[in-house]
Design a protein around this motif. Sequence first.
Motif, PDB file in Angstrom:
ATOM      1  N   HIS A 180       1.080  -1.380  -0.188  1.00 42.10           N
ATOM      2  CA  HIS A 180      -0.010  -0.032   0.007  1.00 42.10           C
ATOM      3  C   HIS A 180       0.458   1.090  -0.184  1.00 42.10           C
ATOM      4  O   HIS A 180       0.172   2.250  -0.252  1.00 42.10           O
ATOM      5  CB  HIS A 180      -0.912  -0.443   1.135  1.00 42.10           C
ATOM      6  CG  HIS A 180      -0.682   0.890   2.143  1.00 42.10           C
ATOM      7  ND1 HIS A 180       0.355   0.235   3.258  1.00 42.10           N
ATOM      8  CD2 HIS A 180      -0.887   1.620   2.945  1.00 42.10           C
ATOM      9  CE1 HIS A 180       0.832   2.035   3.831  1.00 42.10           C
ATOM     10  NE2 HIS A 180      -0.461   2.571   3.938  1.00 42.10           N
ATOM     11  N   LEU A 181       2.419   1.087   0.270  1.00 40.45           N
ATOM     12  CA  LEU A 181       3.404   2.186   0.104  1.00 40.45           C
ATOM     13  C   LEU A 181       3.453   2.408  -1.140  1.00 40.45           C
ATOM     14  O   LEU A 181       4.489   3.561  -1.539  1.00 40.45           O
ATOM     15  CB  LEU A 181       4.546   2.279   1.014  1.00 40.45           C
ATOM     16  CG  LEU A 181       3.538   2.444   2.218  1.00 40.45           C
ATOM     17  CD1 LEU A 181       4.973   2.023   3.676  1.00 40.45           C
ATOM     18  CD2 LEU A 181       3.170   3.307   3.071  1.00 40.45           C
ATOM     19  N   ILE A 182       3.546   1.841  -2.017  1.00 41.85           N
ATOM     20  CA  ILE A 182       4.092   1.428  -3.670  1.00 41.85           C
ATOM     21  C   ILE A 182       3.489   2.998  -4.358  1.00 41.85           C
ATOM     22  O   ILE A 182       4.177   3.304  -5.201  1.00 41.85           O
ATOM     23  CB  ILE A 182       4.100   0.487  -4.049  1.00 41.85           C
ATOM     24  CG1 ILE A 182       4.870  -0.629  -3.536  1.00 41.85           C
ATOM     25  CG2 ILE A 182       3.699   0.336  -5.442  1.00 41.85           C
ATOM     26  CD1 ILE A 182       4.045  -2.302  -4.535  1.00 41.85           C
ATOM     27  N   PRO A 183       1.667   3.329  -4.082  1.00 44.13           N
ATOM     28  CA  PRO A 183       1.412   4.312  -5.101  1.00 44.13           C
ATOM     29  C   PRO A 183       2.598   5.677  -4.482  1.00 44.13           C
ATOM     30  O   PRO A 183       3.090   6.175  -5.318  1.00 44.13           O
ATOM     31  CB  PRO A 183       0.284   4.517  -4.684  1.00 44.13           C
ATOM     32  CG  PRO A 183      -0.094   3.257  -3.941  1.00 44.13           C
ATOM     33  CD  PRO A 183       1.012   2.810  -3.876  1.00 44.13           C
ATOM     34  N   PHE A 184       2.452   5.282  -2.752  1.00 46.18           N
ATOM     35  CA  PHE A 184       3.149   6.715  -2.628  1.00 46.18           C
ATOM     36  C   PHE A 184       5.084   6.770  -3.018  1.00 46.18           C
ATOM     37  O   PHE A 184       5.222   7.838  -3.388  1.00 46.18           O
ATOM     38  CB  PHE A 184       3.046   6.666  -1.468  1.00 46.18           C
ATOM     39  CG  PHE A 184       4.288   7.725  -0.164  1.00 46.18           C
ATOM     40  CD1 PHE A 184       3.833   9.013  -0.271  1.00 46.18           C
ATOM     41  CD2 PHE A 184       5.323   7.468   0.278  1.00 46.18           C
ATOM     42  CE1 PHE A 184       5.047  10.307   0.555  1.00 46.18           C
ATOM     43  CE2 PHE A 184       5.610   8.306   0.914  1.00 46.18           C
ATOM     44  CZ  PHE A 184       5.894   9.455   0.802  1.00 46.18           C
ATOM     45  N   GLY A 185       5.672   5.685  -3.032  1.00 51.53           N
ATOM     46  CA  GLY A 185       6.378   5.351  -3.134  1.00 51.53           C
ATOM     47  C   GLY A 185       7.266   5.878  -4.476  1.00 51.53           C
ATOM     48  O   GLY A 185       7.835   7.312  -4.900  1.00 51.53           O
ATOM     49  N   LEU A 186       6.318   5.269  -5.357  1.00 55.78           N
ATOM     50  CA  LEU A 186       6.141   6.448  -7.140  1.00 55.78           C
ATOM     51  C   LEU A 186       5.609   7.238  -7.151  1.00 55.78           C
ATOM     52  O   LEU A 186       6.440   8.155  -8.011  1.00 55.78           O
ATOM     53  CB  LEU A 186       5.180   5.416  -7.830  1.00 55.78           C
ATOM     54  CG  LEU A 186       4.975   4.030  -7.912  1.00 55.78           C
ATOM     55  CD1 LEU A 186       4.164   3.301  -8.800  1.00 55.78           C
ATOM     56  CD2 LEU A 186       6.932   3.526  -8.465  1.00 55.78           C
ATOM     57  N   TRP A 187       5.105   7.974  -6.503  1.00 57.50           N
ATOM     58  CA  TRP A 187       4.954   9.297  -6.414  1.00 57.50           C
ATOM     59  C   TRP A 187       6.422  10.061  -5.829  1.00 57.50           C
ATOM     60  O   TRP A 187       5.985  11.476  -6.741  1.00 57.50           O
ATOM     61  CB  TRP A 187       3.463  10.054  -5.858  1.00 57.50           C
ATOM     62  CG  TRP A 187       2.956  11.327  -6.143  1.00 57.50           C
ATOM     63  CD1 TRP A 187       3.064  12.246  -4.521  1.00 57.50           C
ATOM     64  CD2 TRP A 187       2.713  12.093  -7.080  1.00 57.50           C
ATOM     65  NE1 TRP A 187       2.978  13.472  -5.461  1.00 57.50           N
ATOM     66  CE2 TRP A 187       1.960  13.372  -6.481  1.00 57.50           C
ATOM     67  CE3 TRP A 187       2.554  11.741  -7.843  1.00 57.50           C
ATOM     68  CZ2 TRP A 187       2.044  14.330  -6.950  1.00 57.50           C
ATOM     69  CZ3 TRP A 187       2.957  13.214  -9.296  1.00 57.50           C
ATOM     70  CH2 TRP A 187       2.335  14.615  -8.489  1.00 57.50           C
ATOM     71  N   TYR A 188       6.452   9.417  -5.300  1.00 58.66           N
ATOM     72  CA  TYR A 188       7.723  10.049  -4.480  1.00 58.66           C
ATOM     73  C   TYR A 188       8.998  10.205  -5.249  1.00 58.66           C
ATOM     74  O   TYR A 188       9.589  11.692  -5.342  1.00 58.66           O
ATOM     75  CB  TYR A 188       8.114   9.551  -3.224  1.00 58.66           C
ATOM     76  CG  TYR A 188       9.330   9.690  -2.593  1.00 58.66           C
ATOM     77  CD1 TYR A 188       9.514  11.098  -1.157  1.00 58.66           C
ATOM     78  CD2 TYR A 188      10.454   9.634  -2.585  1.00 58.66           C
ATOM     79  CE1 TYR A 188      10.496  11.685  -1.048  1.00 58.66           C
ATOM     80  CE2 TYR A 188      11.642  10.117  -2.565  1.00 58.66           C
ATOM     81  CZ  TYR A 188      11.915  10.809  -1.681  1.00 58.66           C
ATOM     82  OH  TYR A 188      13.189  11.522  -1.014  1.00 58.66           O
ATOM     83  N   LEU A 189       8.985   9.595  -6.134  1.00 52.45           N
ATOM     84  CA  LEU A 189      10.238   9.337  -7.307  1.00 52.45           C
ATOM     85  C   LEU A 189       9.816  10.120  -8.412  1.00 52.45           C
ATOM     86  O   LEU A 189      10.454  10.718  -8.704  1.00 52.45           O
ATOM     87  CB  LEU A 189      10.185   8.006  -7.373  1.00 52.45           C
ATOM     88  CG  LEU A 189      10.884   6.881  -6.418  1.00 52.45           C
ATOM     89  CD1 LEU A 189      10.747   5.371  -6.844  1.00 52.45           C
ATOM     90  CD2 LEU A 189      12.407   7.387  -6.329  1.00 52.45           C
ATOM     91  N   TRP A 190       8.682  10.270  -9.004  1.00 53.83           N
ATOM     92  CA  TRP A 190       8.375  10.382  -9.999  1.00 53.83           C
ATOM     93  C   TRP A 190       8.294  12.386  -9.549  1.00 53.83           C
ATOM     94  O   TRP A 190       9.305  12.991 -10.348  1.00 53.83           O
ATOM     95  CB  TRP A 190       6.792  10.857  -9.861  1.00 53.83           C
ATOM     96  CG  TRP A 190       6.389  12.018 -11.585  1.00 53.83           C
ATOM     97  CD1 TRP A 190       5.923  12.687 -11.368  1.00 53.83           C
ATOM     98  CD2 TRP A 190       6.054  11.145 -12.813  1.00 53.83           C
ATOM     99  NE1 TRP A 190       6.177  13.648 -12.924  1.00 53.83           N
ATOM    100  CE2 TRP A 190       5.769  13.056 -13.646  1.00 53.83           C
ATOM    101  CE3 TRP A 190       7.280  10.138 -13.192  1.00 53.83           C
ATOM    102  CZ2 TRP A 190       5.613  12.218 -15.293  1.00 53.83           C
ATOM    103  CZ3 TRP A 190       7.067  10.097 -14.978  1.00 53.83           C
ATOM    104  CH2 TRP A 190       6.496  11.055 -15.284  1.00 53.83           C
TER     105      TRP A 190
END
Length: 313
Positions: free
Chosen positions: A254-264
């Motif tokens: 459930h932290l994957i979307p947050f991690g992807l947005w952070y990297l973007w």
Amino acid sequence: MSIYSIKIENFLRRKWLLVLVLIFLLFFQLIYSILCPAVGSNNMWLSPNSYLPKFSVQSSDNFILEKIYPLISPQYRLTNDTGHYIELARNFNAESLKRSPIFERPLYSLLIRLTSSIFQVFTPSSYGITFVSAILLNFILAAFTVLLFFKTLGKLFPLRIAYLSSILLIFSPFFHIFLIQAVPSILSAFTAVVSLYLLQDYIKKSSIKKLILFSLIIGILLLGKMFFSISFFILLLALYFKRYREGIVFSAVHLIPFGLWYLWLTKIWQIPYSSYEVNYYQAESWVFNIFQWPWNQTFQIFLRSVPNFFESL
């Protein structure tokens, strides 16, 4: 059984009619909220007139102001976050995100932008159209929230209790205040109810595919607002029922979307990341500095958190 009870039972069996009544009551709440708004009295609530100089008012905005604004109560106020979400919805790009204090919450503004695209068939996009789109989005999210709430409670309690509870949700102070505010509060309610619905569905029949899919959905919804009490609740359930592996999978996925947005943000658009909540409350990294500050400074942080919590509640 009395005739009155029989009529109620017959009414509750007509699911399509129940849904129509709930939608009608929600629409009534929307109109009632506009005509008789409930707002705060501190400096976080601003009159619409104070917002107008900040934006370039176009012809479509003038039409909305001339036709609709006289119908709105003089007591109507907007939260001071409204401008941030509307601005980001109008210009969802790297430059706008660099200037926005809420760039860690992209979902709500993105949904407003998608909703406003419906009106672009008839009129150019403007701040007024974007604001109307936000209210329409709130209504749609609130409708799904109420219907999912009713469906979830209907599996746990008698149908009459579930239905009356859904009506109470519609006429709650929370819906009355935030249905007409362009902030992600209704989205947060939607996130909470969807999470409970998915959790109930998972408990009924669990699988690894369902766990991953549901965790991703919850993670995406949390990009509307960092409502991590949902995450803590699910993890506490995993600990209590000793389903540790599922808790670990949920926590990671459930932290994957947050991690992807952070990297973007940080790698693609080169925007330094910071938290709006932390900056707003001027707490900065108090969790890490708690043992370095004088005891009275730490005590003030905890002392303020209690009234802030009840005010939010």
